[in-house]
Design an enzyme around this catalytic site. Structure first.
Site, PDB file in Angstrom:
ATOM      1  N   ASP A 108       5.733   0.240   4.381  1.00 38.20           N
ATOM      2  CA  ASP A 108       5.130  -0.210   5.644  1.00 38.20           C
ATOM      3  C   ASP A 108       5.844   0.331   6.879  1.00 38.20           C
ATOM      4  O   ASP A 108       5.887  -0.315   7.933  1.00 38.20           O
ATOM      5  CB  ASP A 108       5.086  -1.755   5.708  1.00 38.20           C
ATOM      6  CG  ASP A 108       4.335  -2.336   4.529  1.00 38.20           C
ATOM      7  OD1 ASP A 108       3.394  -1.686   4.059  1.00 38.20           O
ATOM      8  OD2 ASP A 108       4.707  -3.439   4.077  1.00 38.20           O
ATOM      9  N   GLY A 112       4.882   2.900   8.516  1.00 37.74           N
ATOM     10  CA  GLY A 112       3.902   3.558   9.394  1.00 37.74           C
ATOM     11  C   GLY A 112       3.524   4.932   8.852  1.00 37.74           C
ATOM     12  O   GLY A 112       3.130   5.819   9.623  1.00 37.74           O
ATOM     13  N   LYS A 113       3.599   5.079   7.523  1.00 33.79           N
ATOM     14  CA  LYS A 113       3.261   6.382   6.911  1.00 33.79           C
ATOM     15  C   LYS A 113       1.819   6.782   7.206  1.00 33.79           C
ATOM     16  O   LYS A 113       1.529   7.944   7.469  1.00 33.79           O
ATOM     17  CB  LYS A 113       3.483   6.318   5.385  1.00 33.79           C
ATOM     18  CG  LYS A 113       4.923   6.011   4.984  1.00 33.79           C
ATOM     19  CD  LYS A 113       5.056   5.815   3.488  1.00 33.79           C
ATOM     20  CE  LYS A 113       4.365   4.592   2.953  1.00 33.79           C
ATOM     21  NZ  LYS A 113       4.937   3.290   3.386  1.00 33.79           N
ATOM     22  N   GLY A 116      -0.957  -0.075   1.440  1.00 29.97           N
ATOM     23  CA  GLY A 116      -1.869  -0.406   2.537  1.00 29.97           C
ATOM     24  C   GLY A 116      -1.431   0.432   3.714  1.00 29.97           C
ATOM     25  O   GLY A 116      -0.396   0.155   4.320  1.00 29.97           O
ATOM     26  N   HIS A 117      -2.150   1.496   4.000  1.00 30.81           N
ATOM     27  CA  HIS A 117      -1.758   2.436   5.054  1.00 30.81           C
ATOM     28  C   HIS A 117      -2.731   2.306   6.226  1.00 30.81           C
ATOM     29  O   HIS A 117      -3.922   2.550   6.082  1.00 30.81           O
ATOM     30  CB  HIS A 117      -1.759   3.867   4.512  1.00 30.81           C
ATOM     31  CG  HIS A 117      -0.730   4.078   3.438  1.00 30.81           C
ATOM     32  ND1 HIS A 117      -0.615   5.244   2.716  1.00 30.81           N
ATOM     33  CD2 HIS A 117       0.243   3.256   2.963  1.00 30.81           C
ATOM     34  CE1 HIS A 117       0.392   5.122   1.849  1.00 30.81           C
ATOM     35  NE2 HIS A 117       0.909   3.927   1.980  1.00 30.81           N
ATOM     36  N   THR A 143       2.255  -7.044  -5.618  1.00 36.72           N
ATOM     37  CA  THR A 143       1.004  -7.135  -4.849  1.00 36.72           C
ATOM     38  C   THR A 143      -0.155  -7.607  -5.732  1.00 36.72           C
ATOM     39  O   THR A 143      -1.285  -7.694  -5.246  1.00 36.72           O
ATOM     40  CB  THR A 143       0.653  -5.763  -4.241  1.00 36.72           C
ATOM     41  OG1 THR A 143       0.530  -4.831  -5.324  1.00 36.72           O
ATOM     42  CG2 THR A 143       1.707  -5.275  -3.267  1.00 36.72           C
ATOM     43  N   ARG A 167       2.070   5.694 -23.614  1.00 41.11           N
ATOM     44  CA  ARG A 167       1.100   6.650 -24.164  1.00 41.11           C
ATOM     45  C   ARG A 167      -0.165   6.022 -24.732  1.00 41.11           C
ATOM     46  O   ARG A 167      -0.749   6.522 -25.671  1.00 41.11           O
ATOM     47  CB  ARG A 167       1.786   7.548 -25.214  1.00 41.11           C
ATOM     48  CG  ARG A 167       2.885   8.391 -24.602  1.00 41.11           C
ATOM     49  CD  ARG A 167       3.813   8.944 -25.602  1.00 41.11           C
ATOM     50  NE  ARG A 167       4.537   7.888 -26.286  1.00 41.11           N
ATOM     51  CZ  ARG A 167       5.488   8.096 -27.182  1.00 41.11           C
ATOM     52  NH1 ARG A 167       5.792   9.332 -27.524  1.00 41.11           N
ATOM     53  NH2 ARG A 167       6.110   7.099 -27.744  1.00 41.11           N
ATOM     54  N   GLN A 202       4.583   3.315  -0.631  1.00 48.29           N
ATOM     55  CA  GLN A 202       5.788   2.475  -0.724  1.00 48.29           C
ATOM     56  C   GLN A 202       6.948   3.166   0.008  1.00 48.29           C
ATOM     57  O   GLN A 202       6.707   3.835   0.992  1.00 48.29           O
ATOM     58  CB  GLN A 202       6.135   2.168  -2.191  1.00 48.29           C
ATOM     59  CG  GLN A 202       5.149   1.218  -2.881  1.00 48.29           C
ATOM     60  CD  GLN A 202       3.867   1.884  -3.340  1.00 48.29           C
ATOM     61  OE1 GLN A 202       3.899   2.883  -4.030  1.00 48.29           O
ATOM     62  NE2 GLN A 202       2.727   1.345  -2.965  1.00 48.29           N
ATOM     63  N   THR A 255      -1.826  -7.529   1.158  1.00 47.38           N
ATOM     64  CA  THR A 255      -1.867  -8.921   0.691  1.00 47.38           C
ATOM     65  C   THR A 255      -1.871  -9.945   1.827  1.00 47.38           C
ATOM     66  O   THR A 255      -2.080 -11.130   1.573  1.00 47.38           O
ATOM     67  CB  THR A 255      -0.633  -9.210  -0.192  1.00 47.38           C
ATOM     68  OG1 THR A 255       0.537  -8.966   0.599  1.00 47.38           O
ATOM     69  CG2 THR A 255      -0.601  -8.328  -1.427  1.00 47.38           C
ATOM     70  N   GLY A 256      -1.581  -9.509   3.050  1.00 43.03           N
ATOM     71  CA  GLY A 256      -1.543 -10.432   4.183  1.00 43.03           C
ATOM     72  C   GLY A 256      -0.280 -11.292   4.225  1.00 43.03           C
ATOM     73  O   GLY A 256      -0.138 -12.151   5.091  1.00 43.03           O
ATOM     74  N   LEU A 299       9.136   1.526  17.977  1.00 36.05           N
ATOM     75  CA  LEU A 299      10.211   1.274  18.935  1.00 36.05           C
ATOM     76  C   LEU A 299       9.781   0.191  19.926  1.00 36.05           C
ATOM     77  O   LEU A 299      10.574  -0.659  20.327  1.00 36.05           O
ATOM     78  CB  LEU A 299      10.564   2.563  19.692  1.00 36.05           C
ATOM     79  CG  LEU A 299      11.761   2.402  20.616  1.00 36.05           C
ATOM     80  CD1 LEU A 299      13.064   2.461  19.823  1.00 36.05           C
ATOM     81  CD2 LEU A 299      11.778   3.431  21.735  1.00 36.05           C
ATOM     82  N   SER A 312       7.216   6.949  17.640  1.00 35.21           N
ATOM     83  CA  SER A 312       5.948   6.233  17.798  1.00 35.21           C
ATOM     84  C   SER A 312       6.194   4.940  18.576  1.00 35.21           C
ATOM     85  O   SER A 312       7.124   4.197  18.279  1.00 35.21           O
ATOM     86  CB  SER A 312       5.375   5.960  16.402  1.00 35.21           C
ATOM     87  OG  SER A 312       4.298   5.077  16.478  1.00 35.21           O
TER      88      SER A 312
END
Ligand code: GDP
Ligand code: IMO
Ligand code: MG
Length: 420
Positions: A13, A15-16, A40-41, A128, A142, A218, A295-296, A326, A407
Site C-alpha cells: 500500500d 502507492g504502487k 488493491g492498487h 486478506t 504440484r 504487496q 478489505t477496508g 508526503l 507524490s
C-alpha cells in the site's frame, strides 16, 4: 530498451498503483508478476477512483498492453468482475493478456485459508481471505489448476478429482466435481480471448524494442523469503520475483524503482517496529485514508523506517525511490525517522532476519521539525518548505537511496520530480 520493475519497499500500500499509472505513459506494456486479488492498487484520475486487484494498473491508458504473468494466482470470478466493472465505466479492455500458466484460486482455497487462520488463533496472520496462500501451496505441491486447464474439460475434471479428493480427506471440504467443472469451464470460455503465452508475448515485445513495466504487488517486507515471515504473503514480491513471475532473464531488467510511503503502514498481524498508537497514528490514518483498498481494514500506522528502506534497497537492488504521501505529514509539528534499532542494548543497523529480534527491537529515531504547511498543491521541488526538504534529504541519507519522484496527492498529476 528500458524494462523497469516497480516494487513496494514496506508492507504494501505504498502507492504502487498510482506510480504504475504515471509511468505507463512511457512504456508499451505493464505486467503483474505475482500475488493475486489480495492486492488493491488505487489510481485516481479526474477525481475518479479505480482500485485494481488483478488487472495491471496501466489499464486506464489506451493502447498499452496489460499482462497478467504466470506468477500471479488468478481468481477468475474476481478478474471477470474487474473487467466488467471497468467496461461499465467506459474503459476499453481489449489489450489484456492472461498467462495460460498462471494458477487458479479455487473456492476450496478460501475455505482452507479460513480454517487455517482459525486454527492459528491468536497467531493468525490476518490474511486478506482471498485464498492466496492455499493457491500457492497447491502450485508448489504440484497439484494446482492452471488457467490453461479451464479451456479443456477433461484436463480440468481430472485435476479436480485429485484435488477434491485431497481436500475432502484432509479438511472435510466437499464440492461437487460436476458443478465446479462446469462453473470453471464457463470462466475459461469467458476469458479465452485473453489467454495466451505471456512469456513469449513479452519476449516478442522486447525484441521489437518496446519498454516494459513490471508491477509488483504487496511489498518487500511481505515477501515470503525476505519479509517478516511468517507474517507475509505467499509469493516473491521483491524485484527478483519479476523474472520468475513473467518468464524473463534477469539481464533484461534495466532498472528497479522502489515505492515508499513518507511514513509506514501495515495491514494484518505481525511485527512493525515503528508502529505508533494514539493521536498521531489516528491523524495519519484519517489524513492518509489508511483503510485497506481490498478489505477496508484500518491500517496500522507508524513513523518512517530507514532500516527497512536500506534493507529494501539491498534486497531489490533499488536504483531510486518514489516517495508518496508526503502531504499526509503536513500538519505535524514534528516528524521522526527511524535510523536503527536497539536490541538488548545493542544497536542494529541492518534489518534482522529473526522474528524474536523484530518483536523486542526498539526504534532509534532522528526527530525533525514538521513543516506545518500545505504541500498538496505544490508543483515543483523548489516550492517545498525547507523543513520538508530537510526531511526528504534525511530519508535519502538514512535509506541510502536517492528519491526520484515525490507524490503529494492521490491524483495522477500530484507528483513532481526531485530536480524540479
Ligand atoms: P498500492 O497497493 O501500493 O497501490 O497502494 P494503495 O492504493 O493500496 O494505497 C495507497 C493510497 O494512497 C491510495 O488510496 C492512493 O489513492 C493514495 N495515495 C497515493 N499517493 C498519494 C499521495 O501522495 N498523497 C495522498 N494523500 N494519497 C496518496
Ligand atoms: P498491495 O499490493 C497490504 C497482507 C495481509 C496479511 C498478509 C498475508 O495492495 O500492496 P494474504 O492474503 O496475502 O495471504 O495476506 O499480507 N497483504 C497486504 N497488505 N497490501 C497488500 O497488497 C497486501 N496483500 C496482502 O494483510 O497481513
Ligand atoms: Mg494496496
Amino acid at each position: 530498451m528500458s524494462n523497469i520493475v516497480v516494487v513496494g519497499t514496506q508492507w504494501g500500500d505504498e502507492g504502487k498503483g498510482r506510480v504504475i499509472d504515471l509511468l505507463t505513459r512511457r512504456v508499451g506494456a505493464v505486467v503483474r508478476y505475482q500475488g493475486g486479488s489480495n492486492a488493491g492498487h488505487t489510481v485516481v484520475v479526474n477525481g475518479q477512483r479505480f482500485v485494481f486487484h488483478l488487472i495491471p494498473s496501466g489499464i486506464l491508458h489506451r493502447g498499452k498492453k496489460c499482462i497478467i504473468g504466470s506468477g500471479v494466482v488468478v481468481d477468475p470470478e474476481v478478474l471477470l468482475k474487474e473487467i466488467e466493472d471497468l467496461q461499465k465505466r467506459g474503459i476499453i479492455v481489449n489489450e489484456l493478456y492472461l498467462s495460460e500458466s498462471a494458477h487458479v484460486v479455487m473456492p476450496y482455497h478460501k475455505q482452507v485459508e479460513e480454517w487455517e487462520e482459525n486454527q492459528r488463533g491468536k497467531l493468525r496472520i490476518g490474511t486478506t481471505k482471498r485464498g492466496i496462500g492455499p493457491a500457492y501451496t497447491d502450485k508448489i505441491a504440484r497439484r494446482g489448476i492452471r488457467i490453461s486447464d479451464l479451456l479443456i474439460k477433461e484436463a480440468l475434471r481430472k485435476k479436480l478429482i485429485i484435488n477434491l479428493n485431497f481436500y475432502k480427506k484432509l479438511y472435510g471440504i466437499d464440492f461437487s466435481i460436476d458443478e465446479l467443472t462446469s462453473k470453471y469451464l464457463s470462466y475459461g470460455e469467458k476469458l479465452k480471448d485473453y489467454i495466451t503465452d505471456t512469456s513469449l508475448l513479452i519476449y516478442q515485445l522486447m525484441r521489437k524494442g518496446e519498454d516494459i513495466l513490471f508491477e509488483g504487488a504487496q511489498g518487500t517486507l511481505l515477501d515470503v523469503d525476505y519479509g517478516t515471515y511468517p507474517y507475509v504473503t505467499s509469493s516473491n514480491c521483491i524485484a527478483g520475483g519479476a523474472c520468475t513471475g513473467v518468464g524473463i532473464g534477469p539481464g533484461k531488467i534495466t532498472e528497479v524503482l522502489g515505492v515508499a510511503k513518507a511514513y509506514t503502514t501495515r495491514v494484518g498481524k505481525g511485527p512493525f517496529p515503528t508502529e505508533i498508537k494514539g493521536e498521531i497514528a489516528d491523524a495519519l490514518r484519517e489524513r492518509g485514508k489508511e483503510y485497506g483498498a481490498t478489505t477496508g481494514r484500518p491500517r496500522r500506522c507508524g513513523w518512517f523506517d530507514g532500516v527497512i528502506l536500506r534493507y529494501a534497497a539491498r534486497i531489490n537492488g533499488l536504483n531510486k525511490i518514489i516517495l508518496t504521501k508526503l502531504d499526509v505529514l503536513d500538519k505535524l509539528n514534528k516528524v521522526k525517522i527511524c535510523t536503527a534499532y536497539r536490541y538488548k542494548g545493542k544497536i542494529i543497523r541492518n534489518f534482522p532476519a529473526q522474528e524474536s529480534i523484530w518483536k523486542e527491537s526498539e526504534p532509534i529515531y532522528k526527530e525533525l521539525k514538521g513543516w506545518e504547511k500545505d504541500t498538496s498543491k505544490i508543483t515543483s521541488f523548489k516550492e517545498l518548505p525547507q523543513a520538508a526538504r530537510d526531511y526528504l534529504k534525511r530519508v535519502e541519507e538514512i535509506g541510502e537511496v536517492p528519491i526520484y519522484l515525490l507524490s503529494v496527492g492521490p491524483q495522477r498529476e500530484d507528483i513532481l520530480a526531485m530536480n524540479s
